[in-house]
Design a protein around this motif. Structure first.
Motif, PDB file in Angstrom:
ATOM      1  N   ILE A  96     -11.761  -2.548  -0.968  1.00  0.00           N
ATOM      2  CA  ILE A  96     -10.430  -2.133  -0.532  1.00  0.00           C
ATOM      3  C   ILE A  96     -10.597  -1.297   0.727  1.00  0.00           C
ATOM      4  O   ILE A  96     -11.582  -0.566   0.865  1.00  0.00           O
ATOM      5  CB  ILE A  96      -9.722  -1.314  -1.629  1.00  0.00           C
ATOM      6  CG1 ILE A  96      -9.548  -2.154  -2.904  1.00  0.00           C
ATOM      7  CG2 ILE A  96      -8.370  -0.794  -1.159  1.00  0.00           C
ATOM      8  CD1 ILE A  96      -9.018  -1.371  -4.084  1.00  0.00           C
ATOM      9  N   ALA A  97      -9.645  -1.386   1.652  1.00  0.00           N
ATOM     10  CA  ALA A  97      -9.724  -0.593   2.875  1.00  0.00           C
ATOM     11  C   ALA A  97      -9.894   0.883   2.508  1.00  0.00           C
ATOM     12  O   ALA A  97      -9.036   1.447   1.819  1.00  0.00           O
ATOM     13  CB  ALA A  97      -8.467  -0.785   3.710  1.00  0.00           C
ATOM     14  N   PRO A  98     -10.988   1.529   2.934  1.00  0.00           N
ATOM     15  CA  PRO A  98     -11.270   2.916   2.528  1.00  0.00           C
ATOM     16  C   PRO A  98     -10.145   3.893   2.841  1.00  0.00           C
ATOM     17  O   PRO A  98      -9.891   4.813   2.061  1.00  0.00           O
ATOM     18  CB  PRO A  98     -12.534   3.253   3.327  1.00  0.00           C
ATOM     19  CG  PRO A  98     -13.168   1.940   3.597  1.00  0.00           C
ATOM     20  CD  PRO A  98     -12.049   0.975   3.781  1.00  0.00           C
ATOM     21  N   SER A  99      -9.462   3.693   3.969  1.00  0.00           N
ATOM     22  CA  SER A  99      -8.373   4.609   4.340  1.00  0.00           C
ATOM     23  C   SER A  99      -7.267   4.595   3.288  1.00  0.00           C
ATOM     24  O   SER A  99      -6.751   5.645   2.882  1.00  0.00           O
ATOM     25  CB  SER A  99      -7.799   4.215   5.703  1.00  0.00           C
ATOM     26  OG  SER A  99      -8.777   4.321   6.712  1.00  0.00           O
ATOM     27  N   TYR A 100      -6.919   3.404   2.818  1.00  0.00           N
ATOM     28  CA  TYR A 100      -5.841   3.279   1.843  1.00  0.00           C
ATOM     29  C   TYR A 100      -6.279   3.751   0.459  1.00  0.00           C
ATOM     30  O   TYR A 100      -5.507   4.409  -0.253  1.00  0.00           O
ATOM     31  CB  TYR A 100      -5.340   1.839   1.791  1.00  0.00           C
ATOM     32  CG  TYR A 100      -4.787   1.349   3.109  1.00  0.00           C
ATOM     33  CD1 TYR A 100      -3.879   2.119   3.825  1.00  0.00           C
ATOM     34  CD2 TYR A 100      -5.181   0.140   3.650  1.00  0.00           C
ATOM     35  CE1 TYR A 100      -3.362   1.684   5.036  1.00  0.00           C
ATOM     36  CE2 TYR A 100      -4.674  -0.300   4.877  1.00  0.00           C
ATOM     37  CZ  TYR A 100      -3.764   0.473   5.561  1.00  0.00           C
ATOM     38  OH  TYR A 100      -3.265   0.050   6.760  1.00  0.00           O
ATOM     39  N   SER A 101      -7.488   3.404   0.068  1.00  0.00           N
ATOM     40  CA  SER A 101      -7.976   3.834  -1.248  1.00  0.00           C
ATOM     41  C   SER A 101      -8.112   5.349  -1.295  1.00  0.00           C
ATOM     42  O   SER A 101      -7.837   5.982  -2.318  1.00  0.00           O
ATOM     43  CB  SER A 101      -9.323   3.173  -1.566  1.00  0.00           C
ATOM     44  OG  SER A 101     -10.325   3.584  -0.655  1.00  0.00           O
TER      45      SER A 101
END
Length: 266
Positions: free
Chosen positions: A58-63
């Motif tokens: 998952i995109a680290p920024s969003y997670s």
């Protein structure tokens, strides 16, 4: 100037100054509430969210944002509904999230290098999506603080009196901690999880030494933070130093100078 010929540096200056303004203004309320450990606890939780993002693709920024938001709500719930000291709750979350992040990193060594950028910050990692998120976050924070400034200030100084006067302190506390958690999640890519707490807290402490007026202190904190980011990026670029660490060292220097200046006044 040579530094402004590079697109990534222009993005770093834009993102850095925006984060500086947002983090320092929220930091004022965090310091007054004597909740300074919150920034460090949420930074470590955010790092765990990044590690989970890498692990699950998952995109680290969003997670990171999602994970930190949920954790911040749990922290606030425990603070309001359990007879536990705030610093004890934060200490548990700080150490626990860091331990889990270390376990995930140890189990998945393939993304150690990428996670390192989130630990200490990396100006070259900023992309257009990050800029858009930061600008949107800045707008949301500005509108929220402007609309609720007096109420945030009231609950920061005397939450019990604010509650007795009919202010919905529960909702405002959740709103404030949500803003802080999102700001920290977005900021760790620039400043680093180990350093963002200093960027949020130190400017507020410096500003409060020179003004008894809260609004003036917010302005001073924002100014100090922005100057530190701009000077830090210049120094880090020409001296080939880590940007996040350079910014925080400058803030520490400004803090020492403020102590000396304050002492000379007496």
């Amino acid at each position: 100037m040579e530094i402004f010929q590079y697109t990534f540096m222009l993005k770093a200056f834009l993102a850095g100054t925006l984060i500086a303004a947002i983090a320092s203004s929220l930091g004022m309320f965090v310091v007054v509430k004597r909740f300074s450990m919150l920034s460090d606890a949420l930074a470590h939780i955010s790092l765990l969210g990044v590690a989970i993002g890498f692990l699950t693709s998952i995109a680290p920024s969003y997670s990171s944002i999602a994970f930190t938001l949920v954790a911040s709500w749990i922290i606030e719930y425990l603070r309001q509904n359990n007879k536990l000291y705030s610093d004890s709750i934060l200490s548990i979350f700080l150490s626990g999230s860091l331990a889990l992040a270390i376990i995930i990193v140890s189990a998945s060594a393939s993304f150690n290098t990428s996670l390192f950028d989130y630990l200490f910050g990396s100006i070259v990692a900023i992309d257009d999506t990050d800029i858009m998120i930061i600008m949107l976050l800045g707008l949301v924070c500005t509108v929220t603080l402007y609309a609720n400034f007096q109420r945030f200030l009231y609950i920061a100084f005397d939450e019990e009196s604010a509650k007795a006067s009919g202010i919905n302190t529960t909702f405002l506390n959740y709103m404030l901690i949500s803003l802080v958690s999102v700001v920290i999640s977005v900021s760790i890519k620039i400043v680093g999880a180990l350093l963002i707490g200093a960027m949020m807290i130190i400017p507020a402490i410096i500003a409060m030494q020179f003004s008894k007026n809260f609004k003036n202190s917010v302005v001073y904190a924002i100014f100090i933070s922005i100057v530190s980011v701009i000077l830090g990026l210049f120094i880090s670029y020409y001296a080939s130093l880590p940007s996040g660490a350079t910014i925080v060292v400058l803030l520490l220097c400004f803090f020492i100078i403020s102590l000396v200046c304050k002492k000379k006044q007496y």
